[in-house]
Design a protein around this motif. Sequence first.
Motif, PDB file in Angstrom:
ATOM      1  N   THR A 141       0.835  -1.191   0.000  1.00  0.00           N
ATOM      2  CA  THR A 141       0.000   0.000   0.000  1.00  0.00           C
ATOM      3  C   THR A 141       0.874   1.246   0.000  1.00  0.00           C
ATOM      4  OG1 THR A 141      -1.860  -1.067   1.113  1.00  0.00           O
ATOM      5  CG2 THR A 141      -1.671   1.320   1.358  1.00  0.00           C
ATOM      6  N   GLN A 142       0.477   2.233  -0.758  1.00  0.00           N
ATOM      7  CA  GLN A 142       1.144   3.529  -0.770  1.00  0.00           C
ATOM      8  C   GLN A 142       0.140   4.607  -0.400  1.00  0.00           C
ATOM      9  OE1 GLN A 142       2.845   3.720  -4.741  1.00  0.00           O
ATOM     10  NE2 GLN A 142       4.744   2.781  -4.028  1.00  0.00           N
ATOM     11  N   PHE A 143       0.628   5.723   0.112  1.00  0.00           N
ATOM     12  CA  PHE A 143      -0.277   6.803   0.512  1.00  0.00           C
ATOM     13  C   PHE A 143       0.465   8.127   0.448  1.00  0.00           C
ATOM     14  CE2 PHE A 143       2.006   5.579   4.239  1.00  0.00           C
ATOM     15  CZ  PHE A 143       2.130   6.714   5.036  1.00  0.00           C
ATOM     16  N   CYS A 144      -0.293   9.198   0.517  1.00  0.00           N
ATOM     17  CA  CYS A 144       0.282  10.546   0.461  1.00  0.00           C
ATOM     18  C   CYS A 144       0.261  11.180   1.842  1.00  0.00           C
ATOM     19  CB  CYS A 144      -0.505  11.418  -0.520  1.00  0.00           C
ATOM     20  SG  CYS A 144      -0.363  10.906  -2.244  1.00  0.00           S
ATOM     21  N   TYR A 145       1.359  11.882   2.143  1.00  0.00           N
ATOM     22  CA  TYR A 145       1.456  12.554   3.442  1.00  0.00           C
ATOM     23  C   TYR A 145       2.498  13.660   3.320  1.00  0.00           C
ATOM     24  CZ  TYR A 145       1.214  13.029   8.516  1.00  0.00           C
ATOM     25  OH  TYR A 145       1.002  13.521   9.782  1.00  0.00           O
ATOM     26  N   ASN A 146       2.368  14.681   4.158  1.00  0.00           N
ATOM     27  CA  ASN A 146       3.350  15.768   4.163  1.00  0.00           C
ATOM     28  C   ASN A 146       4.616  15.297   4.861  1.00  0.00           C
ATOM     29  OD1 ASN A 146       1.401  17.380   2.967  1.00  0.00           O
ATOM     30  ND2 ASN A 146       0.782  18.331   4.884  1.00  0.00           N
ATOM     31  N   CYS A 147       5.719  15.256   4.138  1.00  0.00           N
ATOM     32  CA  CYS A 147       6.948  14.707   4.698  1.00  0.00           C
ATOM     33  C   CYS A 147       7.578  15.687   5.700  1.00  0.00           C
ATOM     34  CB  CYS A 147       7.955  14.390   3.594  1.00  0.00           C
ATOM     35  SG  CYS A 147       9.502  13.699   4.235  1.00  0.00           S
ATOM     36  N   PRO A 148       7.837  15.252   6.941  1.00  0.00           N
ATOM     37  CA  PRO A 148       8.454  16.140   7.931  1.00  0.00           C
ATOM     38  C   PRO A 148       9.943  16.356   7.699  1.00  0.00           C
ATOM     39  CG  PRO A 148       8.180  13.955   8.857  1.00  0.00           C
ATOM     40  CD  PRO A 148       7.527  13.931   7.497  1.00  0.00           C
ATOM     41  N   HIS A 149      10.526  15.576   6.811  1.00  0.00           N
ATOM     42  CA  HIS A 149      11.962  15.677   6.568  1.00  0.00           C
ATOM     43  C   HIS A 149      12.280  16.644   5.427  1.00  0.00           C
ATOM     44  CE1 HIS A 149      12.572  12.343   9.303  1.00  0.00           C
ATOM     45  NE2 HIS A 149      11.719  11.614   8.617  1.00  0.00           N
ATOM     46  N   CYS A 150      11.756  16.367   4.230  1.00  0.00           N
ATOM     47  CA  CYS A 150      12.046  17.218   3.072  1.00  0.00           C
ATOM     48  C   CYS A 150      10.991  18.292   2.860  1.00  0.00           C
ATOM     49  CB  CYS A 150      12.205  16.367   1.815  1.00  0.00           C
ATOM     50  SG  CYS A 150      10.698  15.513   1.261  1.00  0.00           S
ATOM     51  N   ARG A 151       9.905  18.265   3.672  1.00  0.00           N
ATOM     52  CA  ARG A 151       8.846  19.271   3.645  1.00  0.00           C
ATOM     53  C   ARG A 151       7.966  19.190   2.410  1.00  0.00           C
ATOM     54  NH1 ARG A 151       8.829  20.266   8.614  1.00  0.00           N
ATOM     55  NH2 ARG A 151       7.645  22.165   8.284  1.00  0.00           N
ATOM     56  N   THR A 152       8.087  18.118   1.621  1.00  0.00           N
ATOM     57  CA  THR A 152       7.236  17.967   0.445  1.00  0.00           C
ATOM     58  C   THR A 152       5.804  17.692   0.882  1.00  0.00           C
ATOM     59  OG1 THR A 152       9.059  17.091  -0.876  1.00  0.00           O
ATOM     60  CG2 THR A 152       6.824  16.652  -1.667  1.00  0.00           C
TER      61      THR A 152
END
Length: 210
Positions: free
Chosen positions: A3-14
């Motif tokens: 499974t894949q999903f979308c989320y705001n990355c806390p590392h690269c800020r994407t």
Amino acid sequence: MKTQFCYNCPHCRTKGAGFSIRFQWQERDTRNAQFLAVCGVCNRGITVHSQALNSQHIDLIANRVEYPGNNYIISAVWPSFKSDIPDGVPENIGGFYDQGLRNLYEKRWDAAGAMFRKTLDIATKILDPQNSKDTLFARINKLVESGTLTQSMGDWSHEIRIDGNDAVHDEEPETLDDATSAQKFTEAFLIYAFSLPKMVEINRQKRSTE
């Protein structure tokens, strides 16, 4: 398939980065699970606490489902995504600042410096529209003269590379120190110019309604 999903990355800020789930374990309450997921942009990981709403939590590595969709909720994420844009900053200025932060986190020093300068450029034009055709340094100096900024802020601005023409056209690339100095000054500028006045306004409104 995983499974894949979308989320705001806390590392690269994407924002809305694609994450793939790499490892999952069930909790004693079978509706709850935790898993490790990796950002497709920066390849760094997060830990997610996940809850199934209607039944036992399935294995998201062995099964590909719409996630979180209508059947799951993300209860917590470590590390969490936290906006570093100071409170009270106009949306467009905050957007430029956020782009600078993302470039800084991704080690693109020239791009980061350019976005921090653009943040300051637009912010000073909003604060002092009559002098919008002046250079950035000149506008900052005039904001100091008018009392909008402190003298220390004006002095600080001359210690770092924020004058667009000089910095953008330099033959030497910007360094981590250059980009970090620009970020710190920009953050302080936004807090002093927008966040603090907004806090004062909110406190005055509270007192007027008491």
